[in-house]
Write an enzyme that holds these catalytic residues in place. Structure first.
Site, PDB file in Angstrom:
ATOM      1  N   ASP A   1      17.987 -24.301  -8.455  1.00 34.47           N
ATOM      2  CA  ASP A   1      18.643 -23.384  -7.507  1.00 34.47           C
ATOM      3  C   ASP A   1      18.010 -21.995  -7.610  1.00 34.47           C
ATOM      4  OD1 ASP A   1      21.196 -23.388  -9.930  1.00 34.47           O
ATOM      5  OD2 ASP A   1      20.132 -21.554  -9.379  1.00 34.47           O
TER       6      ASP A   1
ATOM      7  N   HIS B   1      11.358 -26.853 -13.714  1.00 35.24           N
ATOM      8  CA  HIS B   1      11.602 -28.115 -13.000  1.00 35.24           C
ATOM      9  C   HIS B   1      11.488 -27.938 -11.486  1.00 35.24           C
ATOM     10  CE1 HIS B   1      14.072 -29.805 -16.633  1.00 35.24           C
ATOM     11  NE2 HIS B   1      12.778 -29.839 -16.838  1.00 35.24           N
TER      12      HIS B   1
HETATM   13  C1  BV8 Z   1       8.085 -35.172 -18.974  1.00 36.77           C
HETATM   14  C2  BV8 Z   1      14.745 -31.549 -11.296  1.00 36.77           C
HETATM   15  C3  BV8 Z   1       5.918 -35.560 -19.860  1.00 36.77           C
HETATM   16  C4  BV8 Z   1      15.186 -32.466 -10.244  1.00 36.77           C
HETATM   17  C5  BV8 Z   1      15.154 -32.540 -13.480  1.00 36.77           C
HETATM   18  C6  BV8 Z   1      13.132 -40.716 -24.169  1.00 36.77           C
HETATM   19  C7  BV8 Z   1      13.364 -39.735 -25.111  1.00 36.77           C
HETATM   20  C8  BV8 Z   1      13.037 -38.402 -24.869  1.00 36.77           C
HETATM   21  C9  BV8 Z   1      12.470 -38.032 -23.648  1.00 36.77           C
HETATM   22  C10 BV8 Z   1      12.252 -38.993 -22.705  1.00 36.77           C
HETATM   23  C11 BV8 Z   1      12.575 -40.334 -22.952  1.00 36.77           C
HETATM   24  N1  BV8 Z   1      12.256 -41.043 -21.844  1.00 36.77           N
HETATM   25  C12 BV8 Z   1      11.730 -40.194 -20.903  1.00 36.77           C
HETATM   26  C13 BV8 Z   1      11.705 -38.962 -21.425  1.00 36.77           C
HETATM   27  C14 BV8 Z   1      11.205 -37.735 -20.783  1.00 36.77           C
HETATM   28  C15 BV8 Z   1      12.201 -37.251 -19.755  1.00 36.77           C
HETATM   29  C16 BV8 Z   1      13.562 -37.023 -20.386  1.00 36.77           C
HETATM   30  O1  BV8 Z   1      13.763 -36.058 -21.096  1.00 36.77           O
HETATM   31  N2  BV8 Z   1      14.501 -37.939 -20.117  1.00 36.77           N
HETATM   32  C17 BV8 Z   1      15.827 -37.799 -20.706  1.00 36.77           C
HETATM   33  C18 BV8 Z   1      16.880 -38.112 -19.660  1.00 36.77           C
HETATM   34  C19 BV8 Z   1      15.902 -38.705 -21.923  1.00 36.77           C
HETATM   35  N3  BV8 Z   1      11.684 -35.971 -19.299  1.00 36.77           N
HETATM   36  C20 BV8 Z   1      10.823 -35.946 -18.273  1.00 36.77           C
HETATM   37  O2  BV8 Z   1      10.495 -36.913 -17.628  1.00 36.77           O
HETATM   38  C21 BV8 Z   1      10.210 -34.581 -17.986  1.00 36.77           C
HETATM   39  N4  BV8 Z   1       8.784 -34.755 -17.906  1.00 36.77           N
HETATM   40  O3  BV8 Z   1       8.596 -35.444 -20.032  1.00 36.77           O
HETATM   41  O4  BV8 Z   1       6.726 -35.261 -18.718  1.00 36.77           O
HETATM   42  C22 BV8 Z   1       5.635 -34.270 -20.550  1.00 36.77           C
HETATM   43  C23 BV8 Z   1       6.298 -33.926 -21.744  1.00 36.77           C
HETATM   44  C24 BV8 Z   1       5.999 -32.726 -22.370  1.00 36.77           C
HETATM   45  C25 BV8 Z   1       5.054 -31.873 -21.816  1.00 36.77           C
HETATM   46  C26 BV8 Z   1       4.427 -32.248 -20.631  1.00 36.77           C
HETATM   47  C27 BV8 Z   1       4.709 -33.449 -19.990  1.00 36.77           C
HETATM   48  C28 BV8 Z   1      10.680 -34.041 -16.643  1.00 36.77           C
HETATM   49  C29 BV8 Z   1      12.167 -33.734 -16.722  1.00 36.77           C
HETATM   50  C30 BV8 Z   1      12.594 -32.989 -15.457  1.00 36.77           C
HETATM   51  C31 BV8 Z   1      13.459 -33.879 -14.609  1.00 36.77           C
HETATM   52  N5  BV8 Z   1      13.978 -33.086 -13.490  1.00 36.77           N
HETATM   53  N6  BV8 Z   1      15.582 -31.791 -12.466  1.00 36.77           N
HETATM   54  C32 BV8 Z   1      16.551 -32.067  -9.755  1.00 36.77           C
HETATM   55  O5  BV8 Z   1      17.172 -31.114 -10.277  1.00 36.77           O
HETATM   56  O6  BV8 Z   1      16.975 -32.747  -8.823  1.00 36.77           O
HETATM   57  S1  BV8 Z   1      16.142 -32.736 -14.824  1.00 36.77           S
HETATM   58  C33 BV8 Z   1      17.718 -32.161 -14.588  1.00 36.77           C
HETATM   59  O7  BV8 Z   1      18.303 -32.189 -15.907  1.00 36.77           O
HETATM   60  C34 BV8 Z   1      17.828 -30.717 -14.156  1.00 36.77           C
HETATM   61  O8  BV8 Z   1      16.610 -30.002 -14.180  1.00 36.77           O
HETATM   62  C35 BV8 Z   1      18.757 -30.141 -15.222  1.00 36.77           C
HETATM   63  O9  BV8 Z   1      18.660 -28.783 -15.349  1.00 36.77           O
HETATM   64  C36 BV8 Z   1      18.206 -30.873 -16.372  1.00 36.77           C
HETATM   65  C37 BV8 Z   1      18.907 -30.763 -17.674  1.00 36.77           C
HETATM   66  O10 BV8 Z   1      20.266 -30.971 -17.432  1.00 36.77           O
HETATM   67  P1  BV8 Z   1      21.229 -29.756 -17.804  1.00 36.77           P
HETATM   68  O11 BV8 Z   1      20.745 -28.538 -17.091  1.00 36.77           O
HETATM   69  O12 BV8 Z   1      21.353 -29.662 -19.280  1.00 36.77           O
HETATM   70  O13 BV8 Z   1      22.585 -30.197 -17.115  1.00 36.77           O
HETATM   71  P2  BV8 Z   1      23.694 -31.182 -17.739  1.00 36.77           P
HETATM   72  O14 BV8 Z   1      24.611 -31.549 -16.636  1.00 36.77           O
HETATM   73  O15 BV8 Z   1      23.012 -32.248 -18.541  1.00 36.77           O
HETATM   74  O16 BV8 Z   1      24.480 -30.244 -18.783  1.00 36.77           O
HETATM   75  C38 BV8 Z   1      25.238 -29.156 -18.292  1.00 36.77           C
HETATM   76  C39 BV8 Z   1      25.712 -28.392 -19.511  1.00 36.77           C
HETATM   77  O17 BV8 Z   1      26.401 -27.229 -19.054  1.00 36.77           O
HETATM   78  C40 BV8 Z   1      26.682 -29.190 -20.355  1.00 36.77           C
HETATM   79  O18 BV8 Z   1      26.313 -29.064 -21.719  1.00 36.77           O
HETATM   80  C41 BV8 Z   1      28.028 -28.480 -20.129  1.00 36.77           C
HETATM   81  O19 BV8 Z   1      28.823 -28.431 -21.311  1.00 36.77           O
HETATM   82  C42 BV8 Z   1      27.605 -27.096 -19.755  1.00 36.77           C
HETATM   83  N7  BV8 Z   1      28.539 -26.425 -18.848  1.00 36.77           N
HETATM   84  C43 BV8 Z   1      29.253 -26.965 -17.822  1.00 36.77           C
HETATM   85  N8  BV8 Z   1      30.011 -26.000 -17.243  1.00 36.77           N
HETATM   86  C44 BV8 Z   1      29.723 -24.834 -17.879  1.00 36.77           C
HETATM   87  C45 BV8 Z   1      28.798 -25.097 -18.904  1.00 36.77           C
HETATM   88  N9  BV8 Z   1      28.334 -24.153 -19.732  1.00 36.77           N
HETATM   89  C46 BV8 Z   1      28.794 -22.890 -19.550  1.00 36.77           C
HETATM   90  N10 BV8 Z   1      29.687 -22.551 -18.594  1.00 36.77           N
HETATM   91  C47 BV8 Z   1      30.167 -23.486 -17.747  1.00 36.77           C
HETATM   92  N11 BV8 Z   1      31.066 -23.139 -16.803  1.00 36.77           N
END
Ligand code: BV8
Length: 237
Positions: A95, A110
């Site tokens: 955003d 991202h």
């Molecule tokens: C990559 C864009 C290689 C699209 C997004 C196995 C193990 C480890 C890693 C991996 C694996 N298998 C695959 C992977 C890699 C993978 C990954 O990490 N998968 C995870 C799911 C296991 N990653 C990738 O593929 C990345 N690329 O690794 O390429 C590489 C590696 C290193 C260097 C170079 C190359 C690409 C990842 C990007 C994916 N795209 N978004 C879109 O947005 O539509 S990810 C998506 O998740 C968003 O970007 C988002 O920001 C991101 C993370 O989520 P969060 O922001 O944390 O949001 P979430 O809902 O999870 O949490 C919200 C938090 O807020 C909570 O904790 C909550 O308590 C808190 N909260 C809620 N309300 C409030 C609050 N806090 C304060 N106040 C509030 N009011």
């Protein structure tokens, strides 16, 4: 007042935009509870069903243009303006609420929801309306090859070199509103700790997956804990 920090890196996630009405991903009724991320946030999903992916992002674009920045976004923009050391804000969010709150030293690792990329000519353009398969690229005229300029799972995040350099030299690393489940962003705190220099702080609604890696944890809604934290840092604490 003796300054405590010289170089700050802030990482934000969906939680900082939650109180602006934008859905998070993994909370109760979060986006990934309604959509299968494999279908709408991977290149394979886009190749399989581009219409579903365009619908998903069209809905989020509509949502975003209705949303407004909250006190946490404004507090980080004030920190950037008033902090007299080095400052970088890295966001996982697609955003534009940080920009609209006034942040400029900002990297969208991202990608950005309000930008599109042409897979034929690689041009990137601001795009605030709907996108579909019939939309022609404003630069090369090809249609069917436009996609949201966001980083999907399995794709390389953006600005990784700049981010690594900033993590290596910061003496304060602050993670805000992220569950710490998506890499490489979730690994940044470990990278900073390896340097042994920096103070590490997590500001979140509740403990993230990586909470134990942070020297300091402050829990509560971002609109409360972030402004208070910024006031403390600007006062040298
Ligand atoms: C990559 C864009 C290689 C699209 C997004 C196995 C193990 C480890 C890693 C991996 C694996 N298998 C695959 C992977 C890699 C993978 C990954 O990490 N998968 C995870 C799911 C296991 N990653 C990738 O593929 C990345 N690329 O690794 O390429 C590489 C590696 C290193 C260097 C170079 C190359 C690409 C990842 C990007 C994916 N795209 N978004 C879109 O947005 O539509 S990810 C998506 O998740 C968003 O970007 C988002 O920001 C991101 C993370 O989520 P969060 O922001 O944390 O949001 P979430 O809902 O999870 O949490 C919200 C938090 O807020 C909570 O904790 C909550 O308590 C808190 N909260 C809620 N309300 C409030 C609050 N806090 C304060 N106040 C509030 N009011």
């Amino acid at each position: 007042m003796q300054k405590r920090f010289r170089s700050i890196v802030v990482l934000t996630g969906a939680g900082i935009s939650a109180e602006s009405g934008l859905g998070t991903f993994r909370d109760k009724d979060g986006l990934w509870t309604k959509y299968d991320l494999q279908e709408v946030a991977t290149p394979e999903g886009f190749a399989r069903n581009p219409v579903l992916v365009h619908d998903f992002y069209n809905a989020r674009r509509k949502n975003l243009v209705e949303a407004t920045p909250n006190a946490a976004h404004y507090a980080l923009a004030e920190l950037e303006r008033r902090f007299d050391g080095q400052f970088l804000l890295v966001t996982q969010n697609v955003d534009d609420l940080h920009e609209r709150a006034g942040s400029t030293r900002l990297l969208h690792m991202h990608g950005e929801l309000l930008k599109i990329r042409c897979e034929s000519c690689d041009s990137v353009r601001v795009w605030r309306g709907d996108l579909d398969l019939a939309t022609a690229c404003p630069d090369c005229g090809t249609s069917g090859g436009l996609r949201p300029h966001v980083v999907w799972f399995g794709e390389m995040p953006l600005y990784m070199d700049d981010i690594a350099a900033a993590l290596d030299t910061c003496d304060l690393f602050v993670s805000i509103g992220t569950s710490g489940q998506v890499y490489p962003a979730a690994g940044f705190v470990a990278e900073v700790r390896r340097g042994g220099l920096a103070h590490t702080v997590e500001l979140n609604l509740d403990p993230s997956d990586g909470f134990s890696l942070f020297a300091e944890k402050i829990y509560g809604p971002a609109t409360e804990v972030v402004p208070a934290f910024v006031t403390r840092v600007l006062a040298g604490g």
